[in-house]
Structures are given as structure tokens and as C-alpha cells.
Design an enzyme around this catalytic site. Structure first.
Site, PDB file in Angstrom:
ATOM      1  N   SER A 108       0.869  -1.181   0.000  1.00 40.57           N
ATOM      2  CA  SER A 108       0.000   0.000   0.000  1.00 40.57           C
ATOM      3  C   SER A 108       0.906   1.230   0.000  1.00 40.57           C
ATOM      4  O   SER A 108       2.082   1.143   0.375  1.00 40.57           O
ATOM      5  CB  SER A 108      -0.943  -0.007   1.205  1.00 40.57           C
ATOM      6  OG  SER A 108      -0.223  -0.137   2.396  1.00 40.57           O
ATOM      7  N   GLU A 121       1.194   5.565   0.738  1.00 38.79           N
ATOM      8  CA  GLU A 121       0.616   6.727   1.428  1.00 38.79           C
ATOM      9  C   GLU A 121       1.023   8.031   0.743  1.00 38.79           C
ATOM     10  O   GLU A 121       2.196   8.220   0.428  1.00 38.79           O
ATOM     11  CB  GLU A 121       1.107   6.709   2.885  1.00 38.79           C
ATOM     12  CG  GLU A 121       0.613   7.867   3.710  1.00 38.79           C
ATOM     13  CD  GLU A 121       0.983   7.704   5.185  1.00 38.79           C
ATOM     14  OE1 GLU A 121       0.811   6.598   5.742  1.00 38.79           O
ATOM     15  OE2 GLU A 121       1.456   8.690   5.759  1.00 38.79           O
ATOM     16  N   ASP A 130      -1.289  15.315  15.912  1.00 41.90           N
ATOM     17  CA  ASP A 130      -0.500  16.126  16.842  1.00 41.90           C
ATOM     18  C   ASP A 130      -0.998  17.558  16.783  1.00 41.90           C
ATOM     19  O   ASP A 130      -1.199  18.095  15.693  1.00 41.90           O
ATOM     20  CB  ASP A 130       0.990  16.088  16.450  1.00 41.90           C
ATOM     21  CG  ASP A 130       1.566  14.704  16.678  1.00 41.90           C
ATOM     22  OD1 ASP A 130       1.408  14.177  17.788  1.00 41.90           O
ATOM     23  OD2 ASP A 130       2.149  14.150  15.731  1.00 41.90           O
ATOM     24  N   PHE A 171      12.255  14.452  10.384  1.00 38.74           N
ATOM     25  CA  PHE A 171      11.090  13.585  10.634  1.00 38.74           C
ATOM     26  C   PHE A 171      11.348  12.694  11.840  1.00 38.74           C
ATOM     27  O   PHE A 171      10.503  12.513  12.697  1.00 38.74           O
ATOM     28  CB  PHE A 171      10.837  12.642   9.452  1.00 38.74           C
ATOM     29  CG  PHE A 171      10.232  13.268   8.228  1.00 38.74           C
ATOM     30  CD1 PHE A 171       9.638  14.519   8.265  1.00 38.74           C
ATOM     31  CD2 PHE A 171      10.234  12.571   7.014  1.00 38.74           C
ATOM     32  CE1 PHE A 171       9.076  15.082   7.121  1.00 38.74           C
ATOM     33  CE2 PHE A 171       9.678  13.120   5.864  1.00 38.74           C
ATOM     34  CZ  PHE A 171       9.106  14.381   5.920  1.00 38.74           C
ATOM     35  N   HIS A 173       3.774  -1.058   3.751  1.00 38.85           N
ATOM     36  CA  HIS A 173       3.102   0.227   3.521  1.00 38.85           C
ATOM     37  C   HIS A 173       4.189   1.284   3.289  1.00 38.85           C
ATOM     38  O   HIS A 173       4.998   1.542   4.187  1.00 38.85           O
ATOM     39  CB  HIS A 173       2.259   0.589   4.745  1.00 38.85           C
ATOM     40  CG  HIS A 173       1.546   1.903   4.633  1.00 38.85           C
ATOM     41  ND1 HIS A 173       0.359   2.050   3.943  1.00 38.85           N
ATOM     42  CD2 HIS A 173       1.846   3.136   5.120  1.00 38.85           C
ATOM     43  CE1 HIS A 173      -0.054   3.310   4.023  1.00 38.85           C
ATOM     44  NE2 HIS A 173       0.836   3.998   4.719  1.00 38.85           N
TER      45      HIS A 173
END
Ligand code: FAD
Length: 276
Positions: free
Chosen positions: A7, A9, A100, A207, A257
Site C-alpha cells: 500500500s 501513502e 499532533d 522527521f 506500507h
């Protein structure tokens, strides 16, 4: 040839150019027959309309789209409306998150944690949606203890989550040990590893410091050594991430993913390397 599914994103693009580039990259990634394309959602609904537009476009192209919903700062009424819209548009899968609160802001929403969102989705829509939640093999930065974080995942499963996608990691052992701990805690849903390709060391370090994903020292030092030679850094990154994916597949992960950052070239190379 591996049998695990894939998958991808995306984040909802802001500009016409970004929308066009995402269309092109989506088309390239579609050839790997992903199970679904998911689309992120800004905390407090800041990307709500763009997430919705991207999701509907994917769905109209004939692919399965999975919108993320982050609940922090949202009211029950806003989430109810979103769920109804997605239901009427034939969406069958959601990624349910806390999100967040942007720094300097205070959450004024009806939800504090993702488990409350999962509860709410089940109460409002029964079994309509397949619900994905987030999991953290290296533990969420706010978790009081690893055990408390694991119990949080268990609560999300008990509330009705069908599967989980992990935060990215480069240390496969962290994932394997996490899966063992999940099994020992009675968490029996598929826990799909989230895979972050390496595009750029500065961005990756940023990140990682926010989400608590560790860049192992050897990897950080090797990446830093490339300096401005982005091409070599990316080629090395493809090798490292392909090996990680192969290790995970050999172990028997249910799926992979990919955090695409709306790109396709590096991910295509990784998937070709692992023989998907
Ligand atoms: P939760 O499961 O609610 O957990 C958050 C923290 O609270 C954890 O430390 C947990 O241990 C702790 N906790 C839970 N319950 C309690 C309690 N009762 N008391 C004390 N502590 C508690 N963010 C976005 O804004 N938009 C996105 O689209 C998005 N997509 C993501 C996709 C994936 C696959 C992942 C892994 C993350 C994504 N995120 C996204 C980031 C996510 O929102 C953040 O990691 C956020 O900080 C936590 O979300 P969560 O759903 O895991 O929260």
C-alpha cells in the site's frame, strides 16, 4: 517473488502542479497493484478538503482509497459529518489517528486519543469501515513506558481496529520484538511495517526527531558521508531499504506500507529489487 501485498501513502497536494505530479506518480505506483492508497489528514482538519479531494479522485480512478482521520482538535460533529461523506462515497477503509496539535496551539476537540476515535467510528458506522491504526515498534515519543504504549495499541484493537501500520524504522529487530510483544499481549491483528525510503538526510533526521524513529548510527554516518552527492545517497538508500524489505518479507510480514512523500521513482526501484 514475494506474496505480500503493498500500500502507498500520499499527502494531499496544495498546488495544481503538485496535484498533477501526484497523478503521474500514482499511475506509476498503481502498476504494482497496491491494496490501497492512503491519504494523510492534517491535525485539526487543516487539510480536510484537500484530503477529501485526493481520496475521491483516487476512488474515481477505480482504486481503493483510505483517508486518514486525525481526531485531535476535531469535534464529534465534524468527524460524524466526515464519516457520513466517506460512507456515501463508497470509502471502506480508514486510518484512524490522534494527530499532533501544532506547537503553540491547545487541543480544543472532543477526542484526546485515537482509541476514542476508533470507538466513535464503530459506534457511528458499525462494521462499515476497515479501521487501521498506528503502531510504534520503537515506541511513541510521548509513551510513558513501552508497556503503556503496547496497552494503548491493545485498547485500540479492543475498540475495533482491524489492522495497524507502523511508524517507519530501519532496525528490523525492533519490529520483530514488537510483534512478539504484541502477540504476548493478545494483539492479534496484522501489523504492517511502514517503510520510509531515503531521499535526503536532513529531511529524514527532522522527521525522525519528531516521530521518535531511530536512524541507526552506522546508517546516519554513512548517509552523512555522501554530503551533497544526492544521487549516490539515494542509490545507497535504495539498497538499505530494499534489504530491510527483503528481511521483513522473509520473516513473513502481512504487507508493506510505503510512505511515498508523493514520489515514485525510488519506491519503484525498491519494489523491483525485492521482486514484487
Ligand atoms: P494514540 O494512539 O492516541 O497515542 C498517542 C500517545 O498517547 C502514545 O504515546 C500513547 O501511548 C499515549 N496514550 C494513549 N492513551 C493514553 C492515556 N489514556 N493516557 C496517557 N497516554 C496515553 N498524523 C496526522 O496528523 N495525520 C496523519 O494523516 C497521520 N498519519 C499517520 C500514519 C501512520 C501510519 C502513523 C504511524 C502516524 C501517522 N500520523 C499522522 C502521526 C500520528 O498522528 C502521531 O504519531 C500522533 O502523535 C499519535 O497518533 P496515534 O494515533 O498513534 O495516537
Amino acid at each position: 517473488m514475494s506474496t505480500s501485498t503493498l500500500s502507498f501513502e500520499f499527502f494531499p497536494p496544495k498546488t495544481t502542479d503538485g496535484i498533477e505530479k501526484l497523478r503521474e506518480n500514482r499511475e506509476k505506483l498503481a502498476k504494482f497493484n497496491p491494496e490501497f492508497f492512503s491519504v494523510t489528514f492534517g491535525a485539526g482538519g487543516s487539510t480536510r478538503d484537500r484530503t477529501m479531494d485526493t481520496v475521491l479522485e483516487i476512488q474515481h480512478e477505480g482504486y481503493q482509497a483510505a483517508p486518514h482521520i486525525s481526531c485531535v482538535s476535531s469535534s464529534k460533529e465534524e468527524i460524524r459529518e466526515l464519516l457520513q461523506l466517506y460512507q456515501t462515497q463508497g470509502i471502506k477503509r480508514l486510518v484512524a489517528l490522534r494527530g499532533d496539535v501544532p506547537s503553540g496551539e491547545v487541543s480544543a476537540g472532543d477526542f484526546r486519543y485515537a482509541v476514542e476515535l476508533v470507538d466513535f467510528i464503530r459506534a457511528e458506522t458499525g462494521d462499515h469501515f476497515h479501521i487501521e491504526v498506528a503502531a510504534y515498534p520503537e515506541f511513541h515519543p510521548e509513551a510513558r513506558t513501552p508497556a503503556a504504549d503496547l496497552l494503548n495499541l491493545k485498547r485500540k484493537v479492543d475498540a475495533g481496529a482491524d489492522s495497524a501500520i507502523t511508524q517507519y524504522f530501519y532496525n528490523a529487530d525492533a519490529y520483530f520484538r514488537f510483534i512478539d510483544q504484541c502477540a504476548a499481549t493478545g494483539i492479534n491483528i496484522p501489523i504492517v511495517p511502514g517503510i520510509m525510503p531515503i531521499y535526503n538526510i536532513t529531511q529524514l533526521a527532522r522527521f525522525s526527531s519528531v516521530c521518535g524513529a531511530e536512524i541507526p548510527r552506522w546508517l546516519k554516518m554513512r548517509l552523512e558521508e555522501y554530503g551533497d552527492d544526492i544521487e549516490s545517497l539515494r542509490a545507497f538508500g535504495v539498497d538499505v531499504v530494499s534489504e530491510l524489505c527483503e528481511t521483513l518479507q522473509t520473516w513473513g510480514v502481512p504487507s508493506l506500507h510505503f510512505y511515498t512523500l508523493n514520489r515514485s521513482t525510488i519506491i519503484s526501484k525498491i519494489i523491483e529489487n525485492i521482486g514484487e
